[in-house]
Design a protein around this motif. Structure first.
Motif, PDB file in Angstrom:
ATOM      1  N   SER A 166      -5.810  29.974 -11.248  1.00 23.51           N
ATOM      2  CA  SER A 166      -4.961  29.121 -10.431  1.00 23.51           C
ATOM      3  C   SER A 166      -4.335  28.020 -11.273  1.00 23.51           C
ATOM      4  N   ASN A 167      -3.103  27.715 -10.972  1.00 23.45           N
ATOM      5  CA  ASN A 167      -2.434  26.586 -11.612  1.00 23.45           C
ATOM      6  C   ASN A 167      -2.519  25.328 -10.754  1.00 23.45           C
ATOM      7  N   THR A 168      -3.029  25.459  -9.538  1.00 23.24           N
ATOM      8  CA  THR A 168      -3.048  24.314  -8.627  1.00 23.24           C
ATOM      9  C   THR A 168      -4.444  23.839  -8.236  1.00 23.24           C
ATOM     10  N   LEU A 169      -5.417  24.720  -8.159  1.00 21.22           N
ATOM     11  CA  LEU A 169      -6.770  24.288  -7.802  1.00 21.22           C
ATOM     12  C   LEU A 169      -7.361  23.436  -8.921  1.00 21.22           C
ATOM     13  N   GLN A 170      -8.021  22.376  -8.533  1.00 27.20           N
ATOM     14  CA  GLN A 170      -8.700  21.509  -9.501  1.00 27.20           C
ATOM     15  C   GLN A 170     -10.182  21.859  -9.614  1.00 27.20           C
ATOM     16  N   ASN A 171     -10.727  22.468  -8.567  1.00 26.54           N
ATOM     17  CA  ASN A 171     -12.128  22.876  -8.572  1.00 26.54           C
ATOM     18  C   ASN A 171     -12.331  23.923  -7.485  1.00 26.54           C
ATOM     19  N   THR A 172     -13.504  24.530  -7.513  1.00 28.73           N
ATOM     20  CA  THR A 172     -13.874  25.467  -6.458  1.00 28.73           C
ATOM     21  C   THR A 172     -15.008  24.816  -5.678  1.00 28.73           C
ATOM     22  N   ASP A 173     -15.122  25.166  -4.438  1.00 32.81           N
ATOM     23  CA  ASP A 173     -16.232  24.623  -3.651  1.00 32.81           C
ATOM     24  C   ASP A 173     -17.194  25.739  -3.257  1.00 32.81           C
ATOM     25  N   TRP A 174     -17.303  26.701  -4.144  1.00 34.94           N
ATOM     26  CA  TRP A 174     -18.202  27.833  -3.939  1.00 34.94           C
ATOM     27  C   TRP A 174     -19.081  27.893  -5.177  1.00 34.94           C
ATOM     28  N   ASN A 175     -20.374  27.818  -5.003  1.00 33.60           N
ATOM     29  CA  ASN A 175     -21.288  27.740  -6.147  1.00 33.60           C
ATOM     30  C   ASN A 175     -21.127  28.882  -7.136  1.00 33.60           C
ATOM     31  N   SER A 176     -20.745  30.055  -6.658  1.00 31.66           N
ATOM     32  CA  SER A 176     -20.633  31.220  -7.543  1.00 31.66           C
ATOM     33  C   SER A 176     -19.222  31.411  -8.086  1.00 31.66           C
ATOM     34  N   ALA A 177     -18.344  30.417  -7.901  1.00 33.86           N
ATOM     35  CA  ALA A 177     -16.960  30.528  -8.373  1.00 33.86           C
ATOM     36  C   ALA A 177     -16.644  29.450  -9.399  1.00 33.86           C
ATOM     37  N   THR A 178     -15.879  29.866 -10.414  1.00 33.61           N
ATOM     38  CA  THR A 178     -15.390  28.922 -11.422  1.00 33.61           C
ATOM     39  C   THR A 178     -13.907  29.171 -11.647  1.00 33.61           C
ATOM     40  N   LEU A 179     -13.235  28.144 -12.116  1.00 29.60           N
ATOM     41  CA  LEU A 179     -11.837  28.307 -12.480  1.00 29.60           C
ATOM     42  C   LEU A 179     -11.759  28.936 -13.863  1.00 29.60           C
ATOM     43  N   ALA A 180     -10.772  29.800 -14.067  1.00 28.54           N
ATOM     44  CA  ALA A 180     -10.574  30.438 -15.375  1.00 28.54           C
ATOM     45  C   ALA A 180     -10.275  29.369 -16.415  1.00 28.54           C
ATOM     46  N   ASP A 181     -10.870  29.523 -17.574  1.00 31.25           N
ATOM     47  CA  ASP A 181     -10.664  28.561 -18.655  1.00 31.25           C
ATOM     48  C   ASP A 181      -9.702  29.079 -19.719  1.00 31.25           C
ATOM     49  N   GLN A 182      -9.116  30.245 -19.460  1.00 34.14           N
ATOM     50  CA  GLN A 182      -8.152  30.846 -20.379  1.00 34.14           C
ATOM     51  C   GLN A 182      -7.106  31.584 -19.549  1.00 34.14           C
ATOM     52  N   PRO A 183      -5.941  31.868 -20.129  1.00 42.20           N
ATOM     53  CA  PRO A 183      -4.970  32.725 -19.436  1.00 42.20           C
ATOM     54  C   PRO A 183      -5.582  34.106 -19.179  1.00 42.20           C
ATOM     55  N   ILE A 184      -5.024  34.817 -18.214  1.00 39.39           N
ATOM     56  CA  ILE A 184      -5.625  36.078 -17.770  1.00 39.39           C
ATOM     57  C   ILE A 184      -5.831  37.078 -18.909  1.00 39.39           C
ATOM     58  N   LYS A 185      -4.863  37.252 -19.779  1.00 38.62           N
ATOM     59  CA  LYS A 185      -4.996  38.241 -20.852  1.00 38.62           C
ATOM     60  C   LYS A 185      -6.193  37.918 -21.744  1.00 38.62           C
ATOM     61  N   GLU A 186      -6.277  36.692 -22.203  1.00 38.82           N
ATOM     62  CA  GLU A 186      -7.358  36.295 -23.098  1.00 38.82           C
ATOM     63  C   GLU A 186      -8.711  36.362 -22.386  1.00 38.82           C
ATOM     64  N   LYS A 187      -8.754  35.916 -21.138  1.00 40.64           N
ATOM     65  CA  LYS A 187     -10.019  35.904 -20.405  1.00 40.64           C
ATOM     66  C   LYS A 187     -10.524  37.326 -20.159  1.00 40.64           C
TER      67      LYS A 187
END
Length: 183
Positions: free
Chosen positions: A83-104
């Protein structure tokens, strides 16, 4: 190397519209079993926010066993959200990607572990265009809606698929399992 597997529901006329289909107990059980075999599921922001519906069933079970069991499976699988807009997730088992999709995705494929699932239309399109999708599982529901978001929109090149198997459900849905020929 881990496989990248897209699993998505769609209408007979090719649209991804969760409001147009009515998954029954059998389909919920299928996806519960699938999620239990996965290592991680990738979502875009929109689908991730739609899937947060299942968090409520963890807190307040519906009483419908197949839905409640699916909620437990979706809750427990790790989720990576692009996501380019979410600042955090509110689900314990979810994280925001720390790299662009290809690299991740390339990094995830190199790690040991269970398969990588993709549950968002937008990510499926991107991964097909990046030649990073290994398998496509299309659950086609027996309904025609006439409009909506087409699954195969903005595909940049011809992509060859090989039908590996099918699975029919008593409610009329059919999953087509395709291997994707890498370019």
């Amino acid at each position: 190397m881990r496989k990248v597997i897209a699993a998505i529901n769609m209408t007979l006329d090719g649209f991804c519209d969760h409001t147009a289909i009515s998954p029954d107990e059998e389909i919920h059980r299928h996806y519960e079993e699938l999620l239990n075999k996965g290592g991680v599921i990738l979502y875009g922001r929109i689908t991730y926010q739609l899937m947060q519906f299942w968090q409520e069933l963890i807190k307040n079970p519906s009483g419908e066993k197949s839905m409640d069991d699916f909620a437990k499976s979706i809750d427990s699988i790790p989720k990576i959200v692009f996501s380019n807009t979410l600042q955090n997730t509110d689900w314990n088992s979810a994280t925001l990607a720390d790299q662009p999709i290809k690299e991740k995705v390339l990094a995830l494929k190199q790690q040991a572990g269970k398969d990588i699932f993709v549950g968002s239309r937008s990510l499926i399109i991107q991964l097909i265009n990046l030649n990073l999708l290994d398998e496509l599982q299309l659950c086609i529901h027996p309904v025609i809606v006439g409009n909506g978001l087409p699954l195969f929109e903005n595909i940049s090149d011809r992509t060859a698929l090989k039908l590996r198997e099918t699975k029919a459900f008593s409610g009329g849905g059919i999953i087509h399992y395709y291997e994707i020929a890498h370019k």
